[in-house]
Design an enzyme around this catalytic site. Structure first.
Site, PDB file in Angstrom:
ATOM      1  N   GLY A 113      -6.983   3.169   9.086  1.00 44.71           N
ATOM      2  CA  GLY A 113      -8.310   2.594   9.336  1.00 44.71           C
ATOM      3  C   GLY A 113      -8.351   1.078   9.257  1.00 44.71           C
ATOM      4  O   GLY A 113      -8.848   0.411  10.161  1.00 44.71           O
ATOM      5  N   ALA A 114      -7.824   0.546   8.177  1.00 41.88           N
ATOM      6  CA  ALA A 114      -7.898  -0.896   7.969  1.00 41.88           C
ATOM      7  C   ALA A 114      -7.019  -1.275   6.791  1.00 41.88           C
ATOM      8  O   ALA A 114      -6.516  -0.401   6.083  1.00 41.88           O
ATOM      9  CB  ALA A 114      -9.341  -1.320   7.682  1.00 41.88           C
ATOM     10  N   GLU A 143     -12.570  -2.120   2.178  1.00 40.02           N
ATOM     11  CA  GLU A 143     -11.549  -3.179   2.228  1.00 40.02           C
ATOM     12  C   GLU A 143     -12.029  -4.400   1.451  1.00 40.02           C
ATOM     13  O   GLU A 143     -11.253  -5.039   0.749  1.00 40.02           O
ATOM     14  CB  GLU A 143     -11.211  -3.557   3.670  1.00 40.02           C
TER      15      GLU A 143
HETATM   16  N1  B3K Z   1      -4.545   0.160   1.673  1.00 42.45           N
HETATM   17  C1  B3K Z   1      -4.603   0.533   3.065  1.00 42.45           C
HETATM   18  C2  B3K Z   1      -3.752   1.688   3.413  1.00 42.45           C
HETATM   19  C3  B3K Z   1      -2.358   1.342   3.748  1.00 42.45           C
HETATM   20  C4  B3K Z   1      -1.622   2.536   4.280  1.00 42.45           C
HETATM   21  C5  B3K Z   1      -0.220   2.265   4.472  1.00 42.45           C
HETATM   22  N2  B3K Z   1       0.512   3.343   5.047  1.00 42.45           N
HETATM   23  C6  B3K Z   1      -5.997   0.812   3.501  1.00 42.45           C
HETATM   24  C7  B3K Z   1      -6.952   1.149   2.435  1.00 42.45           C
HETATM   25  O1  B3K Z   1      -6.846   2.135   1.757  1.00 42.45           O
HETATM   26  O2  B3K Z   1      -7.838   0.382   2.229  1.00 42.45           O
HETATM   27 ZN    ZN Z   2      -8.016   1.429   0.207  1.00 39.99          ZN
END
Ligand code: B3K
Ligand code: ZN
Length: 874
Positions: A265-266, A302
């Site tokens: 997603g982001a 995010e």
């Molecule tokens: N932290 C990222 C996810 C990353 C995934 C990598 N395979 C998005 C989120 O959870 O905000």
């Molecule tokens: Zn996250």
């Protein structure tokens, strides 16, 4: 791709790094056919490390050009190089290492590290993508200050971005060089770089301490009219985090970039979030209300990571839920505050029950804090995210709002700038509240969905209700004989007039009138409620107070009563779903009849203008096929499909005039607004339409009209879906063709068009899905397209996916093998439905298992696919 069998990594093997990194300076030189990356890393030996400890750097798919140590060029005998690492044998206690590498972003189809998406360059480094950019200690506990220089063709890439603040910008000989400096220490997974020909939409935000922050959303020029909502959601998120958690933003600029090719997603990169364009871009004509709400939630998620993830990050990837579970909890509370708390709870419980409970009972089941993994990318799961959020939610229930806030204040204060563990988080909550949460921590260590069995006995003479709660948790891979968990069971006792009864309970310390929570901490406990002049009805696990299954016999009459009267909106929905599951069961046995009282109750709900329409839409919505499957001991997808259809048709006919009236009442010609009240009204109106088309030509006509006249995608799409599912094939085909004509220029709308077909029983047949894979709109390199066609097919078009001859499984198997080479993360994720073979009726299960064997026997599996397949075949 590898030949040797991939090895698991274990939490218990964690060791702090031998060398800390104080500063990272990167120079990127972007060219069409390659990129050169020069790094300058300032290291310092960990005082706990041995003086002769070698320096270990991760690196994958890099062409090494040179290494300098304190200015001296190293020879090949000074280091060892293999497929995944670079080890420098002898290093001093403090030194500067300069490494130059060459990479090929254009050939990067895995979309990890630095890659090209359309005409732009972008990065995705979490979890272990940075090692595809340069040799580096790519682990979250190594945090440093980053300075990044980007060089690129000035005309082709007018926008050059990285984390932090822009500190220099020069152009010479047609090449531009921009320098960014991020003053906050961070691990490499939060690094980001973007280069492209982008337009920006800008706004300002004044923080609670009066600082001005510039907010920017960068998009490809054709998308500039789709940025307003995300910007608005961002400002609301920033304010909310100040008000609810006291957390202020910490840079002068916050940037979001939308890219089309993105694995999830982001991503919360410090000061420079990168978003899948489907999770940030919206305007009324192209995005549905569901998309708007998703965008709002992801923008918030995010943004919230800036504190829960970036300022305080994870020590190692076994702690992933430390940031993800907590941040999902935070974004869920934000969405609940923006819209309806009840509806948000219903949506979350729905996901838990359909997707997370399925994961918990399958071969990939793992605790919220896993203790081993082969490929960390496989652990960005509903267990880490959603169950992790439920666990934080239980802590919130146990500590109360103020206690929880005291705990998070202490957590942020104590650990700001550190890489910490789940234990540190719980410890901060415990220390701030002087409670002992030792027992609670089992939620992080034990996988599986606990079952709470309930037995109640009313004693009329003593005017008492005895309630016995027992818990057990099924075995999961590698775990048996689980210990009792601390389960907060929120409940109410309802009198015959529908009101909640005042409660006196013993043991008394287990209950407060405000929380209504019983704390089940042992395998069996009995609670006694007194002063009950009549036998109450029980409303259990209100607000879905714990991620557990409840086993409690209640009559149809009781469930209908709760559906009508429970003061807890979540339990109204839950009672309705339980009743509907019974109807579907009866339909399977050929003996379903809607009782008059049931019909009246549903009819009254549809006409009740005092209720939140979004909640009523959920109350009237039949459980999905996946939900029904999860409540079945043995899953027979074909039987589930036809029984559900039967009940749906019966409701459509019995309540035809109610649905029509509800539709007419809520249908509005006012211009579209993405506001909560308008969204709620549209959700019920369109639910009514989906039933109405099933019972009359008039409903069909209205759906056609709505499709043609809608000024927004929510109404247009709802009408299209209603007609596609109505069984009127010729009409549906005509509208699908019309939709393509109208929208073929807009990839995000085309994705919805693909998903509507691939996910439907009528249009998602194996042959039609194969045709969609050949369609000009499809692109194997774009994860959104893969999800829209193959994800929708395997997860929603169950009747086709589970075709008896295995053709549906073959389709998915072929896709997984193809993607295994180009994009392993997406391949492994797509594989999930095939891992559930043990839950299916045996004939289908065996057919499915044979496909997993076929994948396992394939020559060179990525770690991602290897892990899922090998665990599923045990
Ligand atoms: N932290 C990222 C996810 C990353 C995934 C990598 N395979 C998005 C989120 O959870 O905000
Ligand atoms: Zn996250």
């Amino acid at each position: 791709m590898r030949d040797a069998q991939p090895q698991a990594i274990h939490l218990q093997d964690y060791r702090a790094p031998d060398y800390w990194l104080d500063a990272t300076e990167l120079e990127f030189d972007l060219h069409e056919d390659h990129t050169r990356v020069d790094s300058r890393l300032t290291f310092r030996r960990n005082s706990a490390a041995a003086a002769d400890a070698p320096l270990l750097l991760n690196g994958q798919g890099l062409e090494l050009l040179s290494i300098h140590l304190n200015g001296t060029l190293l020879d090949a005998q000074d280091y060892q190089l293999d497929e995944e690492s670079l080890t420098i044998t002898t290093v001093p206690a403090e030194f500067v290492l300069e490494v130059s590498v060459r990479i090929d972003p254009a050939a990067n189809t895995a979309l990890e590290g630095l890659y090209r998406s359309g005409g732009m360059y972008c990065t995705q480094c979490e979890a272990e993508g940075f090692r595809r950019i340069t040799y580096y200690p790519d682990r979250p506990d190594v945090m440093s200050v980053f300075t990044t220089h980007i060089n690129a063709d000035a005309e082709q890439y007018p926008v050059l971005l990285s984390n932090g603040n822009k500190v220099a910008d020069t152009t010479e000989g047609g090449r531009r060089r921009v320098t960014w400096h991020d003053p906050h220490k961070k691990p490499a997974y939060l690094f980001a770089l973007v280069a492209g020909d982008l337009l920006v939409k800008e706004d300002q935000f004044t923080t609670m301490s009066g600082r001005n922050v510039t907010l920017q959303i960068f998009v490809e020029p054709r998308n500039i009219d789709k940025t307003e909502y995300a910007l608005d959601a961002l400002k609301r998120s920033m304010r909310w985090d100040e008000e609810v958690y006291g957390r202020e933003y910490d840079l002068d600029i916050f940037m979001i970039v939308a890219v089309d090719d993105f694995n999830m997603g982001a991503m919360e990169n410090k000061g420079l979030n990168i978003f899948n364009s489907s999770c940030v871009l919206a305007n009324p004509a192209t995005a549905t209300d569901t998309a708007y709400q998703r965008i709002e939630a992801i923008v918030a998620h995010e943004y919230f990571h800036n504190w829960s993830g970036n300022r305080v990050t994870c020590r190692d990837w076994f702690q992933l839920s430390l940031k993800e579970g907590f941040t999902v909890f935070r974004d869920a509370c934000f969405s609940a505050d923006m819209h309806s708390a009840t509806v948000k709870r219903i949506e979350d419980a729905n996901i838990m029950r359909t997707v997370q409970f399925a994961e918990d009972s399958g071969p990939m089941a793992h605790p919220v804090q896993p203790d081993s993994f082969i490929e960390i990318s496989n652990f960005y799961t509903v267990t880490i995210y959603e169950k992790g959020a439920e666990v934080v939610g239980m802590l919130h229930k146990i500590l109360g709002k103020e206690g929880f806030r005291k705990g998070t204040d202490l957590y942020f204060e104590r650990h700001d700038g550190q890489a910490v563990t789940i234990h540190d988080f719980v410890q901060a909550l415990q220390d701030a509240n002087k409670v002992d949460l030792t027992l609670f921590k089992r939620w992080y260590k034990q996988a599986g969905t606990p079952v709470v069995q309930v037995e109640s006995h009313y004693d009329a003479t003593a005017q008492q209700l005895h309630l016995t709660l027992r818990q057990h948790c099924p075995d999961t891979p590698g775990q048996s004989n689980k210990l009792p968990m601390w389960i907060p069971v929120q409940l109410g006792l309802i009198g015959s007039n529908g009101d909640d009864l005042p409660v006196q309970v013993s043991p008394a310390n287990a209950w407060t009138e405000a929380s209504q929570v019983l704390h089940l901490t042992e395998s069996e406990q009995t609670f006694v409620f007194s002063g009950l002049a009549e036998e109450p009805r029980l409303s259990l696990l209100r607000d879905f107070s714990a991620p557990v299954k409840v086993d409690f016999e209640q009559s149809d009459e009781d469930l209908l009563f709760l559906l009508q009267h429970d003061s807890d909106g979540f339990n109204r929905w839950d009672a309705g779903q339980r009743l509907m599951l019974r109807w579907i069961d009866r339909a399977r046995a050929g003996r379903f009849r809607l009782a008059a009282a049931e019909q009246q109750a549903l009819s009254a709900l549809l006409a009740d203008t005092q209720l939140d329409p979004a909640m009523v839409a959920y109350l009237l919505n039949l459980p999905s096929e996946a939900y029904i499957a999860e409540f079945s001991a043995v899953i027979d997808p074909l039987a589930i499909h036809s029984a559900r259809r039967q009940v749906q048709q019966a409701l459509a006919v019995a309540l035809a005039s109610d649905f029509a009236a509800c539709y007419q009442r809520l249908h509005s010609t006012a211009p579209y607004q993405p506001q909560p009240a308008a969204m709620a009204a549209r959700s019920l109106k369109n639910l009514a339409l989906s039933y109405w088309v099933k019972s009359s030509a008039e409903g069909m006509e209205q759906a056609r009209r709505q499709y043609q006249q809608a000024d927004n995608m929510t109404d247009q799409m709802a009408a299209l879906v209603a007609l596609v599912n109505s069984g009127e094939r010729v009409q549906a085909e005509a509208l699908l063709a019309d939709f393509w004509q109208r929208w073929q220029h807009d990839p995000l709308v085309v994705n919805q068009w693909l998903a509507v077909q691939a996910g439907s029983a009528e249009f998602g047949t194996v042959e039609q899905v194969q045709a969609l894979l050949q369609h000009e709109a499809f692109d194997w390199r774009n994860p959104n397209k893969v999800r829209s066609v193959l994800g929708a097919f395997a997860n929603q078009s169950l009747v086709n996916f589970h075709r008896a001859d295995g053709a549906g499984y073959d389709l998915l198997t072929d896709a997984v093998l193809k993607l295994n080479d180009s994009n392993p993360q997406i391949a492994a994720r797509l594989l999930t439905p095939l891992t559930r073979w043990q839950r299916l009726v045996p004939a289908a299960g065996q057919v499915m298992k044979a496909r997993l064997q076929r994948i396992k026997e394939h020559g060179s599996l990525s770690k991602d696919v290897y892990e899922v397949v090998s665990k599923s075949l045990i």
